[in-house]
Design a protein around this motif. Structure first.
Motif, PDB file in Angstrom:
ATOM      1  N   ARG A   8       6.547 -26.280   7.974  1.00  0.00           N
ATOM      2  CA  ARG A   8       6.612 -27.707   8.326  1.00  0.00           C
ATOM      3  C   ARG A   8       5.828 -28.550   7.331  1.00  0.00           C
ATOM      4  NH1 ARG A   8       3.816 -31.549  11.250  1.00  0.00           N
ATOM      5  NH2 ARG A   8       5.099 -32.949  12.524  1.00  0.00           N
ATOM      6  N   ASP A   9       4.592 -28.143   7.023  1.00  0.00           N
ATOM      7  CA  ASP A   9       3.771 -28.912   6.091  1.00  0.00           C
ATOM      8  C   ASP A   9       4.356 -28.881   4.684  1.00  0.00           C
ATOM      9  OD1 ASP A   9       2.049 -29.591   8.098  1.00  0.00           O
ATOM     10  OD2 ASP A   9       0.507 -28.122   7.586  1.00  0.00           O
ATOM     11  N   ALA A  10       4.933 -27.749   4.291  1.00  0.00           N
ATOM     12  CA  ALA A  10       5.540 -27.655   2.965  1.00  0.00           C
ATOM     13  C   ALA A  10       6.710 -28.623   2.843  1.00  0.00           C
ATOM     14  CB  ALA A  10       6.010 -26.221   2.704  1.00  0.00           C
ATOM     15  N   LEU A  11       7.544 -28.690   3.869  1.00  0.00           N
ATOM     16  CA  LEU A  11       8.706 -29.573   3.833  1.00  0.00           C
ATOM     17  C   LEU A  11       8.320 -31.043   3.884  1.00  0.00           C
ATOM     18  CD1 LEU A  11      11.091 -27.588   6.202  1.00  0.00           C
ATOM     19  CD2 LEU A  11      11.345 -27.878   3.731  1.00  0.00           C
ATOM     20  N   HIS A  12       7.120 -31.333   4.447  1.00  0.00           N
ATOM     21  CA  HIS A  12       6.655 -32.722   4.528  1.00  0.00           C
ATOM     22  C   HIS A  12       5.645 -33.063   3.427  1.00  0.00           C
ATOM     23  CE1 HIS A  12       8.309 -32.361   8.634  1.00  0.00           C
ATOM     24  NE2 HIS A  12       8.463 -33.673   8.561  1.00  0.00           N
ATOM     25  N   SER A  13       5.551 -32.232   2.425  1.00  0.00           N
ATOM     26  CA  SER A  13       4.594 -32.473   1.340  1.00  0.00           C
ATOM     27  C   SER A  13       4.910 -33.796   0.629  1.00  0.00           C
ATOM     28  CB  SER A  13       4.653 -31.318   0.335  1.00  0.00           C
ATOM     29  OG  SER A  13       3.760 -31.554  -0.735  1.00  0.00           O
ATOM     30  N   THR A  14       3.861 -34.457   0.160  1.00  0.00           N
ATOM     31  CA  THR A  14       4.045 -35.738  -0.543  1.00  0.00           C
ATOM     32  C   THR A  14       4.218 -35.535  -2.048  1.00  0.00           C
ATOM     33  OG1 THR A  14       1.641 -35.965  -0.682  1.00  0.00           O
ATOM     34  CG2 THR A  14       2.748 -37.045   1.171  1.00  0.00           C
ATOM     35  N   GLY A  15       4.073 -34.289  -2.512  1.00  0.00           N
ATOM     36  CA  GLY A  15       4.229 -34.017  -3.938  1.00  0.00           C
ATOM     37  C   GLY A  15       4.284 -32.532  -4.191  1.00  0.00           C
ATOM     38  N   PRO A  16       4.604 -32.131  -5.421  1.00  0.00           N
ATOM     39  CA  PRO A  16       4.650 -30.701  -5.741  1.00  0.00           C
ATOM     40  C   PRO A  16       3.267 -30.070  -5.636  1.00  0.00           C
ATOM     41  CG  PRO A  16       4.844 -32.028  -7.735  1.00  0.00           C
ATOM     42  CD  PRO A  16       4.899 -32.974  -6.576  1.00  0.00           C
ATOM     43  N   ILE A  17       3.240 -28.766  -5.387  1.00  0.00           N
ATOM     44  CA  ILE A  17       1.983 -28.017  -5.297  1.00  0.00           C
ATOM     45  C   ILE A  17       2.103 -26.815  -6.233  1.00  0.00           C
ATOM     46  CG2 ILE A  17       0.381 -26.798  -3.776  1.00  0.00           C
ATOM     47  CD1 ILE A  17       1.572 -28.351  -1.414  1.00  0.00           C
ATOM     48  N   GLU A  18       1.148 -26.710  -7.149  1.00  0.00           N
ATOM     49  CA  GLU A  18       1.231 -25.663  -8.180  1.00  0.00           C
ATOM     50  C   GLU A  18       1.117 -24.263  -7.592  1.00  0.00           C
ATOM     51  OE1 GLU A  18      -1.082 -24.474 -12.328  1.00  0.00           O
ATOM     52  OE2 GLU A  18      -1.235 -26.522 -11.553  1.00  0.00           O
ATOM     53  N   ARG A  19       0.229 -24.090  -6.624  1.00  0.00           N
ATOM     54  CA  ARG A  19       0.042 -22.766  -6.008  1.00  0.00           C
ATOM     55  C   ARG A  19       0.108 -22.919  -4.493  1.00  0.00           C
ATOM     56  NH1 ARG A  19       0.681 -18.182  -7.736  1.00  0.00           N
ATOM     57  NH2 ARG A  19      -1.117 -17.255  -6.694  1.00  0.00           N
ATOM     58  N   VAL A  20       1.037 -22.237  -3.874  1.00  0.00           N
ATOM     59  CA  VAL A  20       1.202 -22.326  -2.434  1.00  0.00           C
ATOM     60  C   VAL A  20       1.464 -20.940  -1.865  1.00  0.00           C
ATOM     61  CG1 VAL A  20       3.719 -22.700  -2.408  1.00  0.00           C
ATOM     62  CG2 VAL A  20       2.317 -23.705  -0.616  1.00  0.00           C
ATOM     63  N   LEU A  21       1.037 -20.714  -0.618  1.00  0.00           N
ATOM     64  CA  LEU A  21       1.282 -19.449   0.076  1.00  0.00           C
ATOM     65  C   LEU A  21       1.986 -19.776   1.391  1.00  0.00           C
ATOM     66  CD1 LEU A  21      -1.242 -16.521   0.627  1.00  0.00           C
ATOM     67  CD2 LEU A  21       0.137 -17.360   2.508  1.00  0.00           C
ATOM     68  N   VAL A  22       3.170 -19.212   1.579  1.00  0.00           N
ATOM     69  CA  VAL A  22       3.909 -19.387   2.830  1.00  0.00           C
ATOM     70  C   VAL A  22       4.290 -18.013   3.366  1.00  0.00           C
ATOM     71  CG1 VAL A  22       4.804 -21.694   2.334  1.00  0.00           C
ATOM     72  CG2 VAL A  22       6.078 -19.690   1.555  1.00  0.00           C
ATOM     73  N   GLN A  23       4.435 -17.941   4.667  1.00  0.00           N
ATOM     74  CA  GLN A  23       4.741 -16.647   5.280  1.00  0.00           C
ATOM     75  C   GLN A  23       5.606 -16.864   6.515  1.00  0.00           C
ATOM     76  OE1 GLN A  23       0.704 -15.394   5.556  1.00  0.00           O
ATOM     77  NE2 GLN A  23       0.182 -16.785   7.222  1.00  0.00           N
ATOM     78  N   GLY A  24       6.456 -15.911   6.812  1.00  0.00           N
ATOM     79  CA  GLY A  24       7.341 -16.055   7.956  1.00  0.00           C
ATOM     80  C   GLY A  24       8.408 -14.985   7.964  1.00  0.00           C
ATOM     81  N   TRP A  25       9.554 -15.337   8.556  1.00  0.00           N
ATOM     82  CA  TRP A  25      10.641 -14.376   8.737  1.00  0.00           C
ATOM     83  C   TRP A  25      11.882 -14.865   8.015  1.00  0.00           C
ATOM     84  CZ3 TRP A  25       6.995 -15.774  12.156  1.00  0.00           C
ATOM     85  CH2 TRP A  25       6.211 -14.750  12.692  1.00  0.00           C
ATOM     86  N   VAL A  26      12.590 -13.939   7.385  1.00  0.00           N
ATOM     87  CA  VAL A  26      13.797 -14.262   6.636  1.00  0.00           C
ATOM     88  C   VAL A  26      14.931 -14.576   7.604  1.00  0.00           C
ATOM     89  CG1 VAL A  26      15.543 -13.377   5.036  1.00  0.00           C
ATOM     90  CG2 VAL A  26      13.118 -12.820   4.682  1.00  0.00           C
ATOM     91  N   ARG A  27      15.557 -15.734   7.419  1.00  0.00           N
ATOM     92  CA  ARG A  27      16.730 -16.080   8.205  1.00  0.00           C
ATOM     93  C   ARG A  27      18.005 -15.617   7.498  1.00  0.00           C
ATOM     94  NH1 ARG A  27      16.075 -20.049  12.278  1.00  0.00           N
ATOM     95  NH2 ARG A  27      14.254 -19.382  13.470  1.00  0.00           N
ATOM     96  N   THR A  28      18.093 -15.912   6.216  1.00  0.00           N
ATOM     97  CA  THR A  28      19.262 -15.462   5.438  1.00  0.00           C
ATOM     98  C   THR A  28      18.833 -15.164   4.005  1.00  0.00           C
ATOM     99  OG1 THR A  28      19.879 -17.705   4.756  1.00  0.00           O
ATOM    100  CG2 THR A  28      20.876 -16.878   6.795  1.00  0.00           C
ATOM    101  N   ARG A  29      19.686 -14.411   3.320  1.00  0.00           N
ATOM    102  CA  ARG A  29      19.501 -14.175   1.885  1.00  0.00           C
ATOM    103  C   ARG A  29      20.874 -14.231   1.220  1.00  0.00           C
ATOM    104  NH1 ARG A  29      19.759  -9.021   1.241  1.00  0.00           N
ATOM    105  NH2 ARG A  29      21.519  -9.129  -0.207  1.00  0.00           N
ATOM    106  N   ARG A  30      20.946 -14.907   0.076  1.00  0.00           N
ATOM    107  CA  ARG A  30      22.168 -14.850  -0.727  1.00  0.00           C
ATOM    108  C   ARG A  30      21.752 -14.691  -2.186  1.00  0.00           C
ATOM    109  NH1 ARG A  30      23.326 -20.132  -2.746  1.00  0.00           N
ATOM    110  NH2 ARG A  30      21.992 -21.739  -1.782  1.00  0.00           N
ATOM    111  N   ASP A  31      22.551 -13.950  -2.914  1.00  0.00           N
ATOM    112  CA  ASP A  31      22.205 -13.594  -4.294  1.00  0.00           C
ATOM    113  C   ASP A  31      23.131 -14.277  -5.287  1.00  0.00           C
ATOM    114  OD1 ASP A  31      20.318 -11.732  -3.278  1.00  0.00           O
ATOM    115  OD2 ASP A  31      21.932 -10.279  -2.960  1.00  0.00           O
ATOM    116  N   SER A  32      22.578 -14.655  -6.439  1.00  0.00           N
ATOM    117  CA  SER A  32      23.400 -15.080  -7.578  1.00  0.00           C
ATOM    118  C   SER A  32      23.082 -14.133  -8.745  1.00  0.00           C
ATOM    119  CB  SER A  32      23.119 -16.541  -7.935  1.00  0.00           C
ATOM    120  OG  SER A  32      21.826 -16.680  -8.466  1.00  0.00           O
TER     121      SER A  32
END
Length: 462
Positions: A8-32
């Motif tokens: 939630r905080d990442a999506l509401h960030s006011t600017g880019p962040i050089e180093r960030v740590l996020v954690q959670g559960w994978v909803r989907t994956r797609r490859d290119s």
């Protein structure tokens, strides 16, 4: 060391962040060709955070095998997203696979029925719908405390194990340590309750009201908010055997003041959820109840109607509707009656007051007509009764007569009668069913779907 950032905080960030740590559960994956896109959700909000996993990651081969349900920790840079529908994404420097998942994971990317999800109640909070339901449940609880605290109410914790039946209906869960195979018996053959753990019969509470009255007669304005239990074999979408109740109690208050507070509380809660849970309400309005937003707006903007029980019965009798249950003076209003009044006749929430004394509990104040009591029920569209309350009987002699009329033992209620002996005051209160309020603000039609782990007849799993 990096502090984790919520999705939630990442999506509401006011600017880019050089180093960030996020954690959670994978909803989907797609490859290119040279990278993979992972959709990450940590439950902090409805939306997912996109993770870009480049093929230069040392464990990229393992990342390419991640499936729905796996848990990961991602370190990288939060950057402006090039994709549609999102402002930010994370370009991963590292992806740590914490817990793998496999093809047996039941929450695949497809629609699931509420009935199926009840069978996996331990996993359903990971679905979009139930993530939204339980975030709204959390916010609603906060809004309830906020409402009462801002108005000078004292929060009281009433007992879960009790020796009194507040409702007088006998639908109680017994609490006992007596060995059913070898109970101590009296000479007449009956079980000796004095040998039980509390030296008397005790039950899970059906209400904290009586104890709240004791505190209101000292602290003036109090409220309880806790679990209550009814041993009622009722398999409906509105009933559960374990549910939460909010019960304010106010000294120096009459029925009108009681109705005012109940209506004010319902409006406050609807306003708060509309303001603080827009994404969740958007999902409910799209997939659960398309009329939800209009109904909530209607409740906030319109004054509630008030009618007496006698007037309500007359309206129902003249309605021409073929109700399943009979409509007669002296009978309880059923859900179909309540919904006709709110949805078809008044088209808004209503408060029905002054019910016949025969169908209400012993503690409600007797009116001067000697036929009705100062009871009130607040009814809302889509649900029916959401609040039930009354002015309490503060006159000692009348209360004693009520107890006798209900064939209740006065000795069991000595402490309650004491409140009328020592500085009695007019007082009133009500009970708001937390789950029913939650059903109202979400549009979810079954109470089993707004409680984390429902307790209903024949079902106490998880």
């Amino acid at each position: 060391m990096l502090t984790p950032t919520s999705v939630r905080d990442a999506l509401h960030s006011t600017g880019p962040i050089e180093r960030v740590l996020v954690q959670g559960w994978v909803r989907t994956r797609r490859d290119s060709k040279d990278f993979s896109f992972l959709e990450l959700n940590d439950g902090s909000c409805l939306r997912n955070l996109q993770i870009i996993a480049k093929n230069t990651l040392p464990n990229y081969a393992a990342v390419q095998h991640l499936i729905t349900g796996a848990s990961i920790v991602v370190r990288g840079a939060l950057v402006a997203s090039q994709g549609k529908g999102q402002s930010w994404e994370v370009v991963a420097d590292s992806i740590e696979i914490v817990g793998a998942s496999d093809d047996s994971y039941p929450l695949q990317k497809k629609g699931h029925t509420p009935e199926f999800l009840r069978e996996i109640a331990h996993l359903r909070p990971r679905s979009n719908l139930f993530g939204c339901v339980f975030r709204v449940r959390s916010r609603l609880a906060f809004a309830i405390h906020q409402f009462f605290q801002e108005r000078g109410f004292v929060y009281v914790h009433t007992p879960i194990i009790t020796g009194s039946d507040c409702e007088g209906a006998g639908e109680l869960f017994r609490v006992t340590t007596i060995d059913p195979k070898n109970p101590v018996r009296l000479p007449n053959g009956e079980i000796d309750d004095a040998k039980d753990f509390f030296a008397r019969r005790t039950y899970l509470t059906v209400s904290g009201q009586l104890e709240a009255e004791a505190f209101a007669c000292a602290l003036s304005k109090v409220y309880t908010f806790g679990p209550t239990f009814r041993a009622e074999n009722s398999n409906t979408s509105r009933h559960a055997n374990e549910f939460w109740m909010i019960e304010p109690e106010m000294a120096f208050c009459d029925l009108n003041g009681d109705m005012d507070l109940a209506e004010e509380l319902v409006k406050h809660l609807v306003r708060d959820i509309r303001e603080n849970c827009p994404d969740e309400l958007g999902l409910f309005a799209k997939f659960v109840d398309k009329d939800l937003l209009a109904r909530l707006e209607f409740v906030v903007d319109r004054p509630f109607q008030r009618i007496s029980y006698t007037e309500a019965v007359e309206l129902l009798r003249k309605s021409g509707e073929a109700f399943e249950f009979p409509v007669e003076y002296g009978l309880n209003l059923q859900s179909e009656h309540e919904r006709w009044l709110t949805e078809k006749h008044f088209k808004c929430p209503i408060t029905v007051f002054n019910y016949p004394k025969e169908i209400k509990p012993f503690y409600m104040r007797l009116n001067d007509d000697d036929r009705t009591v100062t009871a009130m029920d607040l009814l809302v569209p889509g649900i029916g009764e959401i609040v039930g309350g009354s002015q309490r009987e503060e006159r000692l002699d009348v209360l004693e007569a009520n107890l006798r009329r209900h064939k209740m033992n006065l000795a069991d209620y000595k402490w309650y009668l004491d409140l009328r002996r020592y500085g009695t005051v007019p007082h009133a209160g009500f009970g708001l069913g937390f789950e029913r309020m939650l059903m109202f603000v979400t549009g979810v039609a079954n109470i089993r779907d707004v409680i984390p782990f429902a307790r209903t007849p024949g079902s106490a799993e998880f």
